[in-house]
Design an enzyme around this catalytic site. Structure first.
Site, PDB file in Angstrom:
ATOM      1  CB  ALA A 265      20.286  43.849  22.818  1.00  0.00           C
ATOM      2  CG  MET A 266      26.093  39.684  23.026  1.00  0.00           C
ATOM      3  SD  MET A 266      27.263  41.209  23.585  1.00  0.00           S
ATOM      4  CE  MET A 266      28.421  40.242  22.523  1.00  0.00           C
ATOM      5  CG  ASN A 268      26.202  37.605  20.855  1.00  0.00           C
ATOM      6  OD1 ASN A 268      26.788  37.589  21.457  1.00  0.00           O
ATOM      7  ND2 ASN A 268      24.817  37.047  21.410  1.00  0.00           N
ATOM      8  CD  GLU A 301      23.038  45.750  20.816  1.00  0.00           C
ATOM      9  OE1 GLU A 301      24.239  45.196  20.134  1.00  0.00           O
ATOM     10  OE2 GLU A 301      22.496  46.051  21.788  1.00  0.00           O
ATOM     11  CG  HIS A 304      27.841  45.748  17.927  1.00  0.00           C
ATOM     12  ND1 HIS A 304      28.905  47.030  18.333  1.00  0.00           N
ATOM     13  CD2 HIS A 304      27.362  46.385  19.024  1.00  0.00           C
ATOM     14  CE1 HIS A 304      28.890  47.450  19.043  1.00  0.00           C
ATOM     15  NE2 HIS A 304      28.351  46.696  20.159  1.00  0.00           N
TER      16      HIS A 304
HETATM   17  N1  B3K Z   1      28.470  44.442  24.445  1.00  0.00           N
HETATM   18  C1  B3K Z   1      27.063  44.270  24.184  1.00  0.00           C
HETATM   19  C2  B3K Z   1      27.079  44.741  26.283  1.00  0.00           C
HETATM   20  C3  B3K Z   1      27.494  43.834  26.633  1.00  0.00           C
HETATM   21  C4  B3K Z   1      27.952  44.241  28.143  1.00  0.00           C
HETATM   22  C5  B3K Z   1      28.780  43.409  28.666  1.00  0.00           C
HETATM   23  N2  B3K Z   1      29.173  43.778  30.557  1.00  0.00           N
HETATM   24  C6  B3K Z   1      25.888  45.429  23.704  1.00  0.00           C
HETATM   25  C7  B3K Z   1      26.227  46.839  23.782  1.00  0.00           C
HETATM   26  O1  B3K Z   1      26.955  47.550  23.468  1.00  0.00           O
HETATM   27  O2  B3K Z   1      25.750  46.282  22.645  1.00  0.00           O
HETATM   28 ZN    ZN Z   2      27.454  48.496  21.053  1.00  0.00          ZN
END
Ligand code: B3K
Ligand code: ZN
Length: 867
Positions: A265-266, A268, A301, A304
């Protein structure tokens, strides 16, 4: 345009950007094969001296470029592989760039691409440069305004970061939406999604009374299966307010689930994008492990938003600043939502399974690496899981209260900045008044410290002396190692289980447990008032990510299993006995272990999840890592022999557990999941008895009312060698062939089944019409399940397993380099094996290295693995 040549990037060479971009207005005119992206940036030189502006760009077609409205002439800029250089720009200006991209042809799944006919993005780490020319680095923070234009019928929903400010129709069949994100952010947090979705909606009122509209967007037909994720999201928002005093900061929080996604997942800003496997779940199609992962990743996520988004990383070397900290926060969330002791054991299993093996091989690197070629290759267990452990240790080293003050100071002081590990640690030094200079070693030094502990009891003096020594083996690029501060949590019990209090030298009172930090290579701890010979547990709660050699006898470990007050120590005692038996160090202990596990089953009602964990013996990968000269066949056989002893001894207890009817109605909660995990562990243990169990397993499979139980029965059929495996697989396929996430399980269960025909089966699966090289979930369901969860076959002596994985990587690399490179991870152990296996592994890797058009990602992994 060609890809840039590989270059090694070094932390020591960090330089701040020559320019800053404060505002970006993007206009997307979406078309699958030819999307136009107009980017208008407000650019400002940071330094005094004139300097060229170097923008990153990959796979872009430049349409136009202008400064303050005046198109640039070709002598004013230069295109180079991976770059666009504006030679002599003014100190402050408006930059207009239009690029054309092809989302439908983007199989890399980075930048803007299409999944299931819908547009989506993935920009971390360096995907934004595949959308437009940009200062694509995390220390450039800009405010984004995004206008999306698309055909209304084909793409009715248009989403981006921030809040929706405007929408409407134009040109007959087209429509637009404008999203404005008030929070400055780095380009890697940019996101856009467009298409036909089904969605569910809810809301959350923050503690200061702000109303946040929550939405989860999924493929049409899937929305009912997103309910658990929505529930997890709301619980995450509440938990972050309660535990870390963190409140959400936009009017909307949206999640979009996509089927083709390179990882989990990401995060954003305001628009998380998820692999659909981490959103969609119901009793019939998802296992309890899936529910647990959904809760954890939705939390991760979301968390974050503060640790990553509002406070981001100055450069990619600081990745652990957001990832390690967020893993820690996620683990704490899961512990609070479920069971803290069980969570800790699961976290330790994961760390040992993935990170200890990384630390022990050619890919070992510090939690904060000092160089890389492709940062994608450093989203590793070390950065994530060990990074989480480092935070947990920090809390132990300075104490819970100072840790809490340090966290709040960090949130206040670093909000809105791109920070470093030093900035973070400084907050804790200030909050605790302690120097953390030595502690920084945990960020900078690779390798797992091994801790040796020897105790002597003086009955006459009633003293107990523990001598501890730590050592870390050399890792690539770090031949010598320093001693690290290691937090310990020490307690003693007597043979009969009585708790023994003691006074540590310097203490004024006796305690039943001692929390302390050892620092040097050698430490001696003296305890007085020790009334009986103690059985020491020095690493209660797994207080540090180290390996421990404490030289306890089997009887002492059995006493710990039965009586130590710390659940981790009780679990670990059983695991240690099992390891010793399987490694041939305690050949006669199997009956005693079986009896002790029987006692765990007798008290399983108190905590079935714990009993299930106790019943799962260390897996083959763990044995391969621990053994001096690992022979996969010998260790596999030793493990099966022990499992058979346990299963035979405990058959009468295991059978009713394994065949207990499914509970209805289904609940995904921790209690019911714990009971199902015990059923699954019982099935697994009984599978060691062989094909005779087949009918019983088939019956469980046919009557299972949850995917957890059905999949466990299917795995047991596979492991037992029963012929009914194929019949059950056929039924499973027929029932679920329209559900890709379940068919992923169908692939993975077969690829990970340690049967004699496993390689041939894997080859057949590769040729199956449902195998799809472009779908990362399907690729991992075959390749990662085979190479990581079927070590016996992956490491088969004829090299067939190695060739299979390498040839898949060769096929995938041109399509999706990031995915291909990461599939190579299981080769990290190749140097531990005998000469014939090593030469097969080397040949497979060298064959890849010889490919001239190998991607930068995969080449870096191959070269580091071979080095
Ligand atoms: N930050 C993203 C991971 C992105 C990976 C890019 N190669 C998901 C996470 O760790 O929450
Ligand atoms: Zn992460």
């Amino acid at each position: 345009m060609r890809d840039a040549e590989p270059v090694t990037i070094r932390l020591s060479e960090y330089a701040p950007p020559a320019y800053q971009i404060d505002e970006i207005a993007l206009v997307f005119s979406l078309e699958p094969e030819a999307t136009l992206v107009a980017a208008r940036s407000h650019v400002r030189r940071s330094g005094v001296a004139p300097a060229p502006l170097v923008l990153n760009g990959e796979r872009l077609e430049l349409q136009s470029i202008a400064i303050d409205g005046a198109p640039l002439t070709t002598d004013q800029y230069r295109e180079e592989p991976g770059k666009l250089i504006i030679l002599d720009p003014p100190p402050e200006f408006r930059l207009d760039i239009v690029t054309r991209i092809n989302p439908a042809g983007n199989t890399h799944l980075e930048g803007l691409y299409m999944s299931g006919g819908r547009f989506c993005t993935q920009c971390e780490a360096e995907g934004f440069r595949a959308i437009t020319y940009a200062l694509d680095r995390p220390d450039v923070l800009a405010r984004y305004a995004v206008r999306i234009e698309a055909n209304k019928a084909a793409y009715p929903t248009l989403l981006a970061n921030g809040n929706l400010t405007e929408s409407g129709e134009f040109d007959g069949d087209r429509h637009f939406a404008v999203w404005v994100d008030p929070h400055p952010k780095p380009s890697y947090l940019f996101a856009l999604c467009a298409g036909k979705y089904e969605s569910i909606h809810d809301s959350f009122t923050t503690k200061s009374g702000r109303n946040v509209a929550l939405g989860i967007y999924v493929d049409p037909g899937d929305s009912e299966r997103a309910r658990y994720a929505m529930d997890a999201l709301k619980r995450s928002m509440q938990w972050d307010e309660q535990v870390f005093q963190r409140e959400y900061d936009l009017d909307v929080f949206n999640i979009v689930a996509v089927r083709d996604f390179n990882f989990g997942a990401m995060e954003n800003k305001g628009l998380n994008i998820f692999n659909s496997s981490l959103i969609l779940a119901d009793a019939e199609t998802a296992t309890d492990a899936d529910f647990e992962a959904i809760e954890a990743v939705v939390g991760h996520e979301y968390f974050h938003n503060w640790t990553g988004n509002r406070i981001t990383c100055r450069d990619w070397f600081q990745l652990c600043l957001k990832e390690g900290l967020t893993v820690y926060r996620e683990q704490e969330f899961s512990a609070d939502q479920r069971s803290r002791p069980t969570q800790r054991i699961k976290d330790v299993k994961r760390l040992r399974g993935r990170q200890f093996s990384e630390d022990a091989g050619p890919l070992a690197h510090p939690v904060r690496p000092s160089s890389y070629q492709k940062i994608d290759n450093f989203y590793t267990a070390t950065v994530y899981e060990k990074g989480g452990e480092v935070i947990r240790m920090l809390k132990r080293v300075i104490g819970a209260e100072a840790f809490e003050r340090g966290m709040q100071l960090y949130f206040e002081r670093r909000d809105g900045t791109a920070s470093t590990v030093e900035d973070f640690v400084a907050c804790f030094e200030e909050a605790s008044g302690k120097s953390l200079k030595d502690f920084m070693g945990w960020y900078e030094q690779a390798g797992t410290p091994s801790l040796t502990v020897r105790g002597t009891y003086d009955a006459a003096a009633r003293t107990y002396t523990l001598k501890l020594s730590q050592r870390t083996a050399p890792t690539p690029g770090q031949p010598t190692k320093q001693a690290l501060p290691i937090p310990l949590q020490i307690g003693f019990i007597a043979k009969d289980g009585a708790i023994i209090a003691s006074k540590l030298e310097g203490d004024t009172i006796s305690r039943v447990e001692h929390k302390l930090v050892i620092t040097g290579e050698e430490t001696t701890l003296k305890f007085s008032d020790v009334l009986e010979p103690p059985i020491p547990a020095v690493l209660r709660g797994f207080s540090a990510p180290v390996t421990l050699d404490d030289d306890l006898t089997i009887d002492e470990r059995l006493a710990q299993m039965a009586h130590d007050p710390d659940p981790f120590t009780r679990w670990e005692a059983g695991q240690s006995i099992a390891r010793a038996i399987m490694l041939g160090e305690a050949p006669n202990a199997a009956p005693a272990l079986a009896t002790a596990l029987g006692r765990e089953l007798d008290r399983a009602q108190e905590d079935p999840a714990f009993a299930a964990l106790a019943l799962r013996l260390p897996d083959l990968n763990e044995l391969l890592l621990t053994a001096q000269k690992p022979d996969p066949e010998v260790l596999f056989a030793a493990r099966e022999a022990l499992r058979r002893t346990v299963a035979t001894t405990l058959r009468d207890k295991l059978t009713p557990l394994a065949t207990a009817p499914s509970e209805t109605p289904f609940s995904p909660g921790a209690d019911a999941a714990g009971r199902r995990s015990l059923k699954a562990a019982a099935l697994d243990m009984l599978s060691s008895l062989g094909a005779e169990q087949g009918d019983a397993f088939l019956e469980v499979f046919d009557t299972a009312r949850s995917m957890t139980e059905g999949a466990a029965a299917l795995e047991a059929l596979g492991a037992s060698g029963s012929d009914a495996f194929d019949a059950a697989l056929a039924r499973f396929y027929e029932r679920w062939k329209a559900n890709p996430l379940v068919i992923d399980k169908w692939f993975a269960i077969q690829a990970s089944s340690p049967r004699a025909d496993a390689l041939a089966r894997a080859e057949r699966l590769r040729a199956h019409p449902d195998f799809n090289l472009k779908n990362p979930n399907r690729v991992r369901a075959l390749a990662a399940a085979f190479a990581m969860r079927n070590p016996r076959v992956f490491h088969s002596s004829d090299g067939g397993g190695y060739r299979f994985l390498a040839s898949l990587v060769e096929q995938i690399d041109p399509l999706n380099p990031a995915l291909a490179a990461r599939l190579l991870t299981p080769f990290e152990s190749w140097k531990r094996f005998d000469a014939p296996r090593q030469s097969h592994a080397r040949a497979a890797l060298e064959q890849l290295a010889a490919l001239t058009n190998l991607s930068k990602n995969t080449r870096e992994m191959v070269e580091r693995t071979l080095a």
